[in-house]
Design an enzyme around this catalytic site. Structure first.
Site, short mmCIF file in Angstrom:
data_model
loop_
_atom_site.label_atom_id
_atom_site.label_comp_id
_atom_site.label_asym_id
_atom_site.label_seq_id
_atom_site.Cartn_x
_atom_site.Cartn_y
_atom_site.Cartn_z
N ASP A 132 0.86 -1.19 0.00
CA ASP A 132 0.00 0.00 0.00
C ASP A 132 0.89 1.24 0.00
OD1 ASP A 132 -1.97 2.08 0.88
OD2 ASP A 132 -3.25 0.34 1.21
N SER B 166 -15.31 -3.32 -10.67
CA SER B 166 -16.40 -2.43 -10.28
C SER B 166 -17.57 -2.53 -11.25
CB SER B 166 -15.86 -0.99 -10.30
OG SER B 166 -16.91 -0.08 -10.21
N TYR C 270 -12.27 5.97 -15.06
CA TYR C 270 -12.22 5.05 -13.92
C TYR C 270 -12.75 3.67 -14.35
CZ TYR C 270 -13.71 2.58 -9.74
OH TYR C 270 -13.91 1.61 -8.81
N LYS D 39 -10.71 -0.01 -14.94
CA LYS D 39 -11.07 -1.27 -14.28
C LYS D 39 -11.32 -2.36 -15.32
CE LYS D 39 -10.83 -0.39 -9.94
NZ LYS D 39 -10.03 -1.20 -9.01
N PHE E 250 -20.70 -3.72 -6.50
CA PHE E 250 -21.72 -2.68 -6.63
C PHE E 250 -21.46 -1.63 -5.52
CE2 PHE E 250 -24.38 -3.62 -10.26
CZ PHE E 250 -23.72 -4.74 -10.69
N1 LIG Z 1 -15.89 1.61 -2.32
C1 LIG Z 1 -16.68 1.19 -3.30
O1 LIG Z 1 -17.92 1.36 -3.25
C2 LIG Z 1 -16.08 0.45 -4.48
C3 LIG Z 1 -16.96 0.03 -5.51
C4 LIG Z 1 -16.42 -0.66 -6.60
C5 LIG Z 1 -15.06 -0.93 -6.66
N2 LIG Z 1 -14.24 -0.49 -5.66
C6 LIG Z 1 -12.80 -0.77 -5.76
O2 LIG Z 1 -12.35 -1.34 -4.56
C7 LIG Z 1 -11.01 -0.94 -4.32
C8 LIG Z 1 -10.87 -0.42 -2.89
O3 LIG Z 1 -11.75 0.66 -2.69
P1 LIG Z 1 -11.84 1.39 -1.27
O4 LIG Z 1 -13.21 1.97 -1.20
O5 LIG Z 1 -11.36 0.51 -0.20
O6 LIG Z 1 -10.81 2.59 -1.52
P2 LIG Z 1 -9.65 3.16 -0.57
O7 LIG Z 1 -9.17 4.41 -1.22
O8 LIG Z 1 -10.11 3.23 0.85
O9 LIG Z 1 -8.54 2.03 -0.65
C9 LIG Z 1 -7.57 1.96 -1.68
C10 LIG Z 1 -6.27 1.56 -1.04
O10 LIG Z 1 -5.28 1.38 -2.08
C11 LIG Z 1 -4.14 2.18 -1.77
N3 LIG Z 1 -3.58 2.58 -3.06
C12 LIG Z 1 -4.17 3.35 -4.00
N4 LIG Z 1 -3.36 3.49 -5.07
C13 LIG Z 1 -2.25 2.77 -4.81
C14 LIG Z 1 -1.03 2.54 -5.50
N5 LIG Z 1 -0.80 3.07 -6.71
N6 LIG Z 1 -0.09 1.76 -4.93
C15 LIG Z 1 -0.30 1.20 -3.70
N7 LIG Z 1 -1.42 1.41 -2.99
C16 LIG Z 1 -2.38 2.19 -3.54
C17 LIG Z 1 -4.63 3.32 -0.90
O11 LIG Z 1 -3.64 3.89 -0.07
C18 LIG Z 1 -5.73 2.62 -0.09
O12 LIG Z 1 -5.19 1.99 1.07
C19 LIG Z 1 -10.64 0.10 -5.39
O13 LIG Z 1 -9.85 -0.57 -6.37
C20 LIG Z 1 -11.98 0.50 -5.96
O14 LIG Z 1 -11.88 0.83 -7.31
C21 LIG Z 1 -14.72 0.20 -4.58
#
Ligand SMILES: NC(=O)c1ccc[n+]([C@@H]2O[C@H](COP(=O)([O-])OP(=O)(O)OC[C@H]3O[C@@H](n4cnc5c(N)ncnc54)[C@H](O)[C@@H]3O)[C@@H](O)[C@H]2O)c1
Length: 325
Positions: free
Chosen positions: A31, A117, A141, A145, A169
């Protein structure tokens, strides 16, 4: 087993890390801590690096030594930001996947679960979205994905990776009070932030072709979602398909108005909303067809909207943004 979780310090990743730890796995978190918080991962090993930086491939490879699988959660996830900075989104999400796959192949790690996603579907004109519809993301975005999903598929064909793309979702709620969503990007935190500042929650458009005129989404509890990842790891051990994609949702929809009203019920606060203009690119309805994951994983979401909102509320109130009642 040792499992690597990229983005493990983030909102969703930390829930996955917690479940893995409870199941007795060793966890290595990769991370960059750009949005992640290191105190969320307990005693997991943290390797701080930017997956999008090709110079980090040797460090990623070294971190994967001894791991049996990777859960690739790290990513950039803000639609508006992706429209403003598309090249950076591709560098982070697509470049990050490329660097991870190169390191995995070099390290001999051939099991991958990828956080995809529902944004990969775009604006599908169907009541419930099946995994096999034509995918037409409408912003960088979602495109980043979808390309990530293709890369998993192509690695499966090229060098025997076993990969699962999980299309989330609307993820919400909290499994533990200290693991609530710290970002204010999704509906529930956005409403709570407004209430914190004694403002009215916003509804972006109430003239959609839906029962109450507001957008309908499929809200999935983050613990249900994290549980599906545990089953995905087992699925990768099966002799079925080397590559597959599944929706993760409930198969049910709730409108923006219903979610706001549930926040009012759970919190006891006045949540009378303010209706403003539609946001561009919001499809009226986005609900996952979850027949495949329910059959193949024998997994089903356990939490309903009340449970999601209740857990999000408790986590919010346990944190620094507590709303005075
Ligand atoms: N939250 C939602 O509703 C949702 C919906 C669909 C998909 N997603 C996907 O789920 C994943 C996690 O989402 P989340 O809500 O936990 O987001 P978040 O921002 O809380 O978590 C992302 C994590 O990845 C780390 N990160 C980001 N870019 C990085 C990089 N280049 N190198 C290393 N670490 C990196 C960040 O520090 C963070 O800890 C994402 O890929 C997002 O696209 C989330």
């Amino acid at each position: 087993m040792s499992i690597c979780v990229t983005g493990g310090a983030g909102y969703i990743g930390a829930h996955i890390v917690r479940l893995l730890q409870q199941a007795g796995h060793q966890v290595i978190v990769l991370d960059d801590l750009s949005t992640g918080v290191p105190t969320r991962i307990g005693d997991a090993t943290l390797v701080q690096l930017d997956l999008g930086d090709t110079a980090e491939i040797p460090r990623i490879q070294a971190a994967l030594d001894g791991c049996s699988a990777v859960i690739h959660v790290a990513g950039r996830k803000q639609v508006g930001e992706s429209v403003a900075r598309p090249a950076w989104y591709y560098q982070q999400n697509v470049g990050g996947m490329a660097n991870l796959l190169l390191a995995m192949q070099a390290a001999g790690v051939d099991r991958l679960v990828f956080s995809s996603s529902a944004a990969t579907y775009g604006e599908p004109n169907v009541a419930r979205v099946r995994e096999d519809i034509v995918m037409k993301p409408i912003n960088p975005y979602g495109e980043s994905k979808l390309v990530g999903e293709w890369m998993v598929r192509d690695a499966a064909r090229a060098w025997g990776l076993r990969g699962v793309n999980l299309r989330y979702f609307n993820v919400a709620g909290a499994g533990w009070e200290e693991l609530g969503d710290p970002a204010v990007l999704n509906l529930i935190p956005m409403v709570l932030q407004k209430l914190q500042h004694s403002q009215k929650p916003a509804i972006f458009g109430d003239d959609y072709p839906t029962p109450d005129g507001t957008c309908v989404r499929d809200y999935i509890h983050v613990v249900d979602l994290a549980n599906a990842h545990m089953i995905a790891l087992d699925y990768l051990e099966r002799d079925e398909r080397p590559f597959d994609a599944f929706n993760i949702g409930t198969g049910n929809g709730n409108s923006v108005r219903e979610v706001i009203e549930m926040i009012g019920e759970v919190s006891g606060l006045d949540v009378t909303p303010e209706v403003t203009a539609r946001r561009p690119g919001d499809p009226p309805v986005l609900i996952g067809d979850v027949d495949r994951i329910e059959q193949v994983f024998e997994w089903k979401a356990q939490h309903d909207l009340r449970s999601i909102v209740d857990s999000a509320w408790r986590a919010w109130q346990a944190g620094p943004r507590r709303i005075a009642l």
